[in-house]
Design a protein around this motif. Structure first.
Motif, short mmCIF file in Angstrom:
data_model
loop_
_atom_site.label_atom_id
_atom_site.label_comp_id
_atom_site.label_asym_id
_atom_site.label_seq_id
_atom_site.Cartn_x
_atom_site.Cartn_y
_atom_site.Cartn_z
N LYS A 90 0.83 -1.20 0.00
CA LYS A 90 0.00 0.00 0.00
C LYS A 90 0.87 1.25 0.00
CE LYS A 90 -3.21 -3.06 0.96
NZ LYS A 90 -3.95 -3.71 -0.13
N HIS A 91 0.42 2.28 -0.70
CA HIS A 91 0.98 3.61 -0.51
C HIS A 91 0.52 4.10 0.86
CE1 HIS A 91 2.12 3.68 -4.72
NE2 HIS A 91 0.87 3.39 -5.07
N VAL A 92 1.28 5.01 1.49
CA VAL A 92 0.94 5.44 2.85
C VAL A 92 0.98 6.96 2.98
CG1 VAL A 92 1.52 5.33 5.30
CG2 VAL A 92 1.79 3.30 3.87
N TYR A 93 -0.09 7.48 3.57
CA TYR A 93 -0.17 8.88 4.00
C TYR A 93 -0.14 8.85 5.52
CZ TYR A 93 -2.23 13.60 4.55
OH TYR A 93 -2.48 14.91 4.89
N CYS A 94 0.85 9.52 6.12
CA CYS A 94 1.03 9.46 7.58
C CYS A 94 0.87 10.84 8.19
CB CYS A 94 2.43 8.92 7.88
SG CYS A 94 2.77 8.69 9.65
N GLU A 95 0.19 10.88 9.30
CA GLU A 95 0.06 12.13 10.05
C GLU A 95 1.43 12.59 10.55
OE1 GLU A 95 -1.39 15.46 11.92
OE2 GLU A 95 -2.36 14.22 10.39
N LYS A 96 1.59 13.89 10.75
CA LYS A 96 2.85 14.43 11.28
C LYS A 96 2.96 14.11 12.76
CE LYS A 96 0.84 17.78 13.73
NZ LYS A 96 0.91 17.86 15.20
N PRO A 97 4.19 14.10 13.34
CA PRO A 97 5.48 14.06 12.65
C PRO A 97 5.66 12.69 12.00
CG PRO A 97 5.82 13.65 14.97
CD PRO A 97 4.35 13.96 14.80
N ILE A 98 6.67 12.56 11.17
CA ILE A 98 6.83 11.30 10.46
C ILE A 98 6.95 10.12 11.42
CG2 ILE A 98 9.34 11.62 10.23
CD1 ILE A 98 9.14 10.15 7.51
N ALA A 99 7.62 10.32 12.56
CA ALA A 99 7.79 9.24 13.55
C ALA A 99 8.23 9.87 14.87
CB ALA A 99 8.81 8.22 13.06
N VAL A 186 6.67 21.29 14.06
CA VAL A 186 6.89 20.55 12.83
C VAL A 186 6.33 21.30 11.62
CG1 VAL A 186 4.80 19.18 13.19
CG2 VAL A 186 6.57 18.32 11.68
N TYR A 187 5.21 21.99 11.79
CA TYR A 187 4.61 22.71 10.66
C TYR A 187 5.51 23.84 10.16
CZ TYR A 187 0.06 20.47 11.36
OH TYR A 187 -0.97 19.56 11.46
N ARG A 188 5.98 24.66 11.09
CA ARG A 188 6.76 25.83 10.70
C ARG A 188 8.18 25.46 10.27
NH1 ARG A 188 2.68 27.96 13.81
NH2 ARG A 188 3.15 26.56 15.52
N ILE A 189 8.80 24.53 10.99
CA ILE A 189 10.16 24.12 10.62
C ILE A 189 10.16 23.49 9.23
CG2 ILE A 189 12.11 22.65 11.23
CD1 ILE A 189 11.16 22.93 14.19
N SER A 190 9.19 22.62 8.97
CA SER A 190 9.12 21.97 7.66
C SER A 190 8.82 22.98 6.56
CB SER A 190 8.06 20.86 7.67
OG SER A 190 6.77 21.39 7.91
N GLN A 191 7.99 23.95 6.83
CA GLN A 191 7.68 24.99 5.86
C GLN A 191 8.95 25.74 5.44
OE1 GLN A 191 5.80 28.53 7.48
NE2 GLN A 191 4.39 28.64 5.73
N LEU A 192 9.77 26.09 6.42
CA LEU A 192 10.99 26.83 6.13
C LEU A 192 12.03 25.97 5.44
CD1 LEU A 192 11.18 28.88 9.45
CD2 LEU A 192 10.54 29.72 7.19
N LEU A 193 12.16 24.71 5.86
CA LEU A 193 13.11 23.81 5.19
C LEU A 193 12.74 23.62 3.72
CD1 LEU A 193 13.57 21.05 7.91
CD2 LEU A 193 15.26 22.75 7.21
#
Length: 374
Positions: A90-99, A186-193
């Motif tokens: 299966k393809h997977v869509y995972c909620e944040k954070p990745i782990a 996680v939202y803001r850090i990932s946005q900037l990265l």
């Protein structure tokens, strides 16, 4: 385009949020849902008209009519269930954070590559009008050479459960792994990265705090042992730097929005504090005069949707996921961005523990699996 058939694992608060998003997408069909809570499972299945229910996710994965699985569980359950789903084809869509830890997240990404399956992580800020505007300004050289970004997230007193909402599991390292950094940072850090085009981390320095008074009964019930305030400073190999301040609780009335600065211009992202909205803004100099500008982002977004093909596929994380599975667009590197975000957060925790700056190699070598048994 054919409909994408999805199985949802976890029907709690986040699971219902995902179901509401899918309900807006005509090409998404939820064919099965899984949860350990049979009463809640039945209620959700009836509410969203989902025909098949399971209390064991392995039974759901045996279905051969599911294209993808959506994992909406607590952080330290992401890795084992995502990996099982990928290996089940299966393809997977995972909620944040990745782990819950870098090593767990890396195994998820490695498994997706080995299995030839897509792994998508919920990083909702990547699809905002502000992110699209910032990327356009950066891509068209309106900021010039980037050299520093600031990630800021503010809650006055918004700790899950102890401040009146959410569940106690958000506050326990054994389940959530982290606090404010994992929940909202996680939202803001990932946005900037993402906007920085994923520069390579070199060193991390950080400090975490849990100082603001909280309800004693709820503290005891929740076993609150995560940070309510996370601070960090990151050096990247190409000279870029980032500083981070993410709060669940702090005795201040506001933070300014996150920012990106270059040698030609800078961007300030919106902040929403106590009902007051500070808009997305651009800052530069023209004819030796300092200029501060705002934009009609709504009009720009409307034109994109009217004039550009497949623009709907960037309207939300779920819409992007469905479009990618249909082959209409290439999936954004959300798993890679999420993994680097996790690396930074874990580096802040390690730096706090060792009371010094740490290298990226130290963070990776010290990372341990926090995956819960399933």
């Amino acid at each position: 385009m054919r409909k994408i058939r999805i199985g949802l694992i976890g029907s709690g608060i986040i699971g219902k949020t995902h179901l509401d998003k899918y309900a807006e997408i005509g090409d998404a069909e939820i064919v099965a849902v899984c949860d350990l809570n049979e009463q809640e499972l039945k209620k959700v299945a009836e509410q969203y008209q989902i025909p098949n229910t399971y209390t064991n996710y392995r039974d759901l994965l045996k279905r051969d009519d599911i294209d993808a699985v959506d994992v909406c569980l607590h952080n330290n359950l992401h890795a084992p269930i995502t990996i099982d789903a990928l290996r089940a084809g299966k393809h997977v869509y995972c909620e944040k954070p990745i782990a819950g830890s870098y090593i767990d997240g890396k195994e998820m990404l490695d498994t997706a590559r080995e299995c030839g399956k897509l792994l998508h992580v919920q990083l909702d800020f990547l699809y905002s009008q502000e992110t699209r505007a910032a990327k356009s300004l950066i891509d068209n050289d309106k900021l010039g050479k980037l050299y520093h970004v600031r990630s800021t997230g503010y809650r006055r007193r918004g700790r899950p459960y102890v401040d009146g909402y959410g569940t106690k599991e958000f506050n326990q390292k054994k389940i959530a792994s982290g606090g404010a950094l994992f929940d909202m940072g996680v939202y803001r850090i990932s946005q900037l990265l993402y906007l920085m085009n994923m520069p390579q981390v070199e060193t991390i320095s950080g400090k975490t705090y849990q100082e603001v008074e909280m309800d004693k009964t709820r503290r005891a019930i929740s076993g609150f042992d995560v940070e309510e305030l996370g601070l960090g400073f990151i050096r990247f190999t190409d000279g870029l730097t980032m500083d981070i301040m993410e709060s669940w609780a702090i005795h201040l009335n506001s933070f300014e929005g996150s920012s990106i600065v270059g040698n030609k211009g800078g961007i300030r992202f919106p902040s929403y504090v106590n009902g007051v909205h500070t808009p997305f803004s651009y800052h530069t100099s023209l004819c030796d005069m300092d200029m501060d500008a705002t934009f009609d982002l709504g009009a720009a977004d409307y034109r994109r949707h009217q004039l550009q093909e497949n623009e709907d596929s960037f309207a939300s994380s779920q819409q992007h996921w469905i479009a990618a599975l249909q082959g209409r667009v290439s999936l954004l590197p959300t798993a890679e961005v999420a993994l680097q975000t996790l690396l930074i957060s874990e580096g802040i925790y390690l730096s706090n523990h060792l009371n010094r700056e740490v290298t990226v190699d130290e963070v990776i070598s010290s990372s341990k699996s926090l995956a819960l048994p399933v």
